[in-house]
Design a protein around this motif. Structure first.
Motif, PDB file in Angstrom:
ATOM      1  N   HIS A 320       0.831  -1.208   0.000  1.00 11.46           N
ATOM      2  CA  HIS A 320       0.000   0.000   0.000  1.00 11.46           C
ATOM      3  C   HIS A 320       0.868   1.261   0.000  1.00 11.46           C
ATOM      4  N   GLU A 321       1.957   1.203  -0.733  1.00  8.21           N
ATOM      5  CA  GLU A 321       2.889   2.328  -0.773  1.00  8.21           C
ATOM      6  C   GLU A 321       2.230   3.591  -1.327  1.00  8.21           C
ATOM      7  N   LYS A 322       1.191   3.428  -2.117  1.00  8.91           N
ATOM      8  CA  LYS A 322       0.497   4.594  -2.690  1.00  8.91           C
ATOM      9  C   LYS A 322      -0.090   5.477  -1.585  1.00  8.91           C
ATOM     10  N   LYS A 323      -0.530   4.857  -0.486  1.00  8.13           N
ATOM     11  CA  LYS A 323      -1.081   5.644   0.620  1.00  8.13           C
ATOM     12  C   LYS A 323      -0.007   6.546   1.230  1.00  8.13           C
ATOM     13  N   THR A 325       2.532   7.738  -0.502  1.00  2.41           N
ATOM     14  CA  THR A 325       2.750   8.780  -1.510  1.00  2.41           C
ATOM     15  C   THR A 325       1.670   9.852  -1.418  1.00  2.41           C
ATOM     16  N   ASP A 326       0.409   9.411  -1.208  1.00  8.61           N
ATOM     17  CA  ASP A 326      -0.692  10.362  -1.059  1.00  8.61           C
ATOM     18  C   ASP A 326      -0.513  11.244   0.174  1.00  8.61           C
ATOM     19  N   THR A 330       7.247   8.717   2.525  1.00  9.78           N
ATOM     20  CA  THR A 330       7.637   7.371   2.104  1.00  9.78           C
ATOM     21  C   THR A 330       7.541   6.436   3.297  1.00  9.78           C
TER      22      THR A 330
END
Length: 479
Positions: A320-323, A325-326, A330
């Motif tokens: 869930h790395e996008k969370k 980024t949002d 990091t």
């Protein structure tokens, strides 16, 4: 208020008792109370060499280091004569704990700094759990049960996941992980506390359940028993589980009655039954293992689960790395932010822990604790209580004050009476089935600047008493 008055009482009474002992000639010097180290010999007198019996004087002068030790006995303190500068210093007995000034130093170096390291690591992981959404999913899954136990907590509140992790860490004997999770839970509960200076109902319930010490894998106790030569180091595991479970139930009922919890709730009953079933199932599995199998299982289970938790957190964060980024960060930067918060928490709780441990140091070194402990043991022995039980009571009496101190009594009882004696086994159960109440109060409430702990301290001490009584019955039944 109760904690403050207790702190003042033991501090002032210990100092008065030390001064009284000095002026009534019961104590030769009180310097050890300030500067002495644990297990150092205590100076009880100083004489000129001519005042000593001839055989002692001659032996001292003939000795290479001009030191003589008599009454060499592994079960009792030696008397040591040291000749220096025309006088002979006489030492007997050893100091029970570090003096006031060494306690200040060791509290920072041996307790707070390691604790800050644990806090930094696990608070870093918790930051990942928050941003990745794991804590929210866990809170949502457990809300049906937790809202019954903690009715003042909003549904799906983040504190639910932190408390769950704390209980799970305690359950598995992961002390280094339990404290960071618990402190995070207290901080989260403080956010919804309407009176910031006074402990909320939810905080009191959490503290009492935490302090009841429900433990499934008593890894450290098994290790101490193995080192002491126990024939089956894990044979106290079931008594420890039974005792700590009864203590947890007692804590829940006492606080629940006070807070008017609905004990007939279906979700609460189901949750309790699942917990009991899990304990019984694991016990049945462990019970069919041989001695080596039990030792292997208990040694590796807790460590394996901790490693799995760390791995799952990192893998879930990566997925869930996008969370992250949002959130304009990091995974690693989030870990660093959480670790930094953990260090700040360690700095916050240091004065609270220091104040409590210094008071306990004075209390033990003054001799007051020993008088009270001996008095309680004397009363029990005159009531016809088995001497093997009264010999284990110092562990139970000291446990609420100091984990390290009670651990010393535990090791001493196993060395003196045998790891497989009733005294040795009962001491192990005492050590496993309760928390260091005053330390926990200072750390957890101090971390959120709670000044009024309300009925938390009284309830936790009552649960300690219940655990002691239960441990005696359970140990007598099993052994």
């Amino acid at each position: 208020m109760v904690l403050s008055r207790f702190w003042l009482t033991i501090f002032i009474s210990s100092i008065i008792f030390v001064i009284f002992s000095l002026f009534t000639a019961n104590t030769y010097t009180i310097d050890y109370v300030l500067n002495g180290k644990k297990d150092d010999p205590i100076l009880i007198s100083e004489k000129y060499a001519e005042q000593l019996p001839a055989f002692i004087k001659d032996s001292i002068k003939k000795a290479p280091d001009q030191t003589m030790i008599i009454n060499r006995d592994t079960l009792n303190a030696d008397t040591t004569y040291v000749y220096k500068n025309k006088t002979v210093k006489i030492f007997s007995g050893v100091q029970k704990s570090d003096g006031l000034l060494p306690t200040c130093k060791t509290t920072l170096l041996d307790l707070i700094l390691p604790l800050m390291a644990y806090l930094a690591f696990f608070c870093g992981l918790m930051e990942l759990l928050i941003i990745s959404g794991v804590s929210g999913k866990l809170a949502k899954a457990l809300s049906p049960v937790f809202v019954k136990v903690f009715p003042t907590i909003p549904k799906n509140h983040p504190s639910i996941s932190y408390m769950t992790l704390n209980f799970a860490a305690n359950f598995l004997g992961l002390d280094s992980a339990a404290t960071p999770f618990g402190l995070k839970a207290m901080e989260s509960l403080q956010e919804i506390n309407p009176d910031k200076d006074k402990a909320s109902d939810a905080q009191i319930m959490f503290m009492c359940l935490h302090a009841s010490g429900l433990t499934l894998i008593a890894t450290s106790i098994i290790g101490y028993r193995a080192a002491a030569g126990a024939s089956n180091p894990a044979d106290v595991m079931l008594p420890c589980i039974i005792t700590s479970f009864i203590g947890s139930i007692a804590a829940f009922l006492i606080v629940g009655i006070k807070q008017k919890i609905n004990f007939k709730s279906a979700s609460l009953v189901i949750g309790l039954m699942v917990l009991i079933a899990a304990i019984i199932g694991l016990l049945m599995y462990v019970n069919h293992l041989d001695l080596i199998g039990k030792n292997y299982f208990t040694t590796n289970l807790s460590a394996l689960i901790l490693m799995v938790i760390v791995l799952a957190t990192l893998v879930f964060s990566f997925i869930h790395e996008k969370k992250f980024t949002d959130a304009n960060t990091t995974v690693f930067e989030s870990f660093v932010v959480g670790a930094n918060n953990g260090v700040k928490t360690g700095v916050t709780i240091f004065p609270y822990v220091l104040g409590m441990l210094v008071a306990i140091s004075l209390f033990r070194n003054s001799g007051l604790f020993e008088i009270i402990s001996d008095g309680i043991a004397f009363v029990f022995s005159n009531m016809g209580v088995n001497k093997q039980i009264t010999d284990a009571l110092p562990v139970a009496i000291l446990r609420p004050f100091s984990s390290a101190g009670s651990r010393g009594f535990l090791i001493d009882s196993m060395n003196t009476f045998g790891a497989d004696s009733l005294t040795g086994r009962l001491s192990s159960i005492f050590q496993c089935s309760a928390e260091s109440t005053f330390y926990v109060i200072a750390v957890y409430f101090g971390s959120v600047n709670i000044k009024n702990t309300r009925y938390a301290l009284g309830t936790m001490l009552l649960v300690d008493v219940i655990c002691v009584i239960t441990a005696i019955f359970v140990a007598s039944w099993f052994f």
